[in-house]
Write a protein that holds these residues in place. Structure first.
Motif, short mmCIF file in Angstrom:
data_model
loop_
_atom_site.label_atom_id
_atom_site.label_comp_id
_atom_site.label_asym_id
_atom_site.label_seq_id
_atom_site.Cartn_x
_atom_site.Cartn_y
_atom_site.Cartn_z
N GLN A 115 -6.27 -8.75 -8.78
CA GLN A 115 -5.74 -7.52 -7.92
C GLN A 115 -6.52 -6.55 -7.33
O GLN A 115 -6.26 -5.50 -6.84
CB GLN A 115 -4.55 -7.22 -8.42
CG GLN A 115 -4.72 -6.87 -10.06
CD GLN A 115 -3.43 -6.39 -10.73
OE1 GLN A 115 -2.46 -6.09 -9.96
NE2 GLN A 115 -3.55 -6.39 -12.14
N ILE A 118 -6.45 -1.22 -9.31
CA ILE A 118 -5.37 -0.54 -9.11
C ILE A 118 -5.22 0.93 -10.17
O ILE A 118 -5.87 0.88 -11.22
CB ILE A 118 -3.99 -1.32 -9.35
CG1 ILE A 118 -4.00 -1.88 -10.85
CG2 ILE A 118 -3.99 -2.45 -8.54
CD1 ILE A 118 -2.73 -2.71 -11.22
N HIS A 124 -4.28 7.85 -9.04
CA HIS A 124 -5.63 7.06 -8.26
C HIS A 124 -6.45 6.42 -9.25
O HIS A 124 -6.49 6.56 -10.54
CB HIS A 124 -6.28 8.31 -8.07
CG HIS A 124 -5.76 9.22 -6.77
ND1 HIS A 124 -5.18 10.59 -7.22
CD2 HIS A 124 -5.55 9.13 -5.65
CE1 HIS A 124 -4.73 11.09 -6.17
NE2 HIS A 124 -4.87 10.08 -5.13
N VAL A 125 -7.42 5.38 -8.62
CA VAL A 125 -8.26 4.75 -9.26
C VAL A 125 -9.57 5.74 -9.55
O VAL A 125 -9.87 6.48 -8.35
CB VAL A 125 -8.88 3.45 -8.56
CG1 VAL A 125 -10.19 2.74 -9.12
CG2 VAL A 125 -7.71 2.63 -8.39
N SER A 172 -6.41 5.20 -3.98
CA SER A 172 -5.30 4.51 -4.30
C SER A 172 -5.58 3.08 -4.92
O SER A 172 -4.83 2.51 -5.95
CB SER A 172 -4.24 4.57 -3.20
OG SER A 172 -4.89 3.88 -2.19
N HIS A 173 -6.49 2.44 -4.41
CA HIS A 173 -6.64 0.83 -4.38
C HIS A 173 -8.06 0.50 -4.25
O HIS A 173 -8.54 0.83 -2.92
CB HIS A 173 -5.57 0.15 -3.98
CG HIS A 173 -5.68 -1.41 -4.19
ND1 HIS A 173 -5.95 -2.14 -2.98
CD2 HIS A 173 -5.58 -1.95 -5.20
CE1 HIS A 173 -5.92 -3.50 -3.46
NE2 HIS A 173 -5.76 -3.44 -4.63
#
Length: 182
Positions: A115, A118, A124-125, A172-173
């Motif tokens: 994935q 995340i 946040h990351v 965010s990702h």
């Protein structure tokens, strides 16, 4: 003040300012600011002795610059790392360097390969500009591994990246296609 006292206070501040302000009856505004006097009073009800000098010592001695104090000296906040839904810091979008790094533990790699990175319970990351910081972060969670992120390519493809006051990069990702193990 002993380094043990500073470290324990820093952990406490991280806990209440990032994750559980209600644990001591503290209110954070949408930018994460808390009234220092209210925090001292809430901590005292919880059996923890804080004062303005100790809080300022933690803020000024932190090599990671986790906290900031308002210009008027009345409020404090964590600069990133929040999981509480009451806080929504407005970071300024910024073009990142070509590569950023993320430290994690080897036991999380299978999930990351599926994935990407995340935020999980955080907003946040967190990414760093250097490998040594990423290694130190990864060691907190087990056997460390560093992931190299193609940050500039992400940004050029429309992903938003931000830089917090303490130089930590946030997004965010991070999709798996922008990651590689190093």
């Amino acid at each position: 003040m002993s380094s043990k006292q500073l470290n324990e206070t820093s952990k406490f501040l991280s806990y209440v300012l990032r994750h559980e302000p209600q644990a001591i009856g503290l209110q954070l505004d949408s930018e994460g600011w808390a009234d220092i006097d209210s925090m001292i009073a809430g901590a005292a009800k919880d059996g923890r002795i804080l004062d303005t000098a100790l809080i300022q010592a933690v803020v000024s001695s932190s090599d990671k610059k986790r906290f900031s104090i308002s210009d008027d000296g009345q409020r404090i906040r964590a600069v990133q790392g929040h999981s509480t839904s009451s806080v929504s810091l407005q970071h300024i979008e910024k073009e990142p360097p070509e590569f950023l790094y993320h430290g994690t533990a080897t036991r999380f790699l299978a999930s990351i390969r599926q994935q990407g990175l995340i935020a999980g319970s955080r907003h946040h990351v967190h990414l760093s500009q250097d490998r040594s910081t990423a290694i130190a972060v990864g060691q907190r969670y087990g056997k460390p591994v560093v992931l190299k992120i193609e940050a500039l390519r992400m940004y050029q493809q429309g992903f938003k990246l931000f830089q917090a006051e303490n130089e930590v990069w946030l997004t965010s990702h991070v999709p798996e296609k922008f990651l590689c193990e190093i």
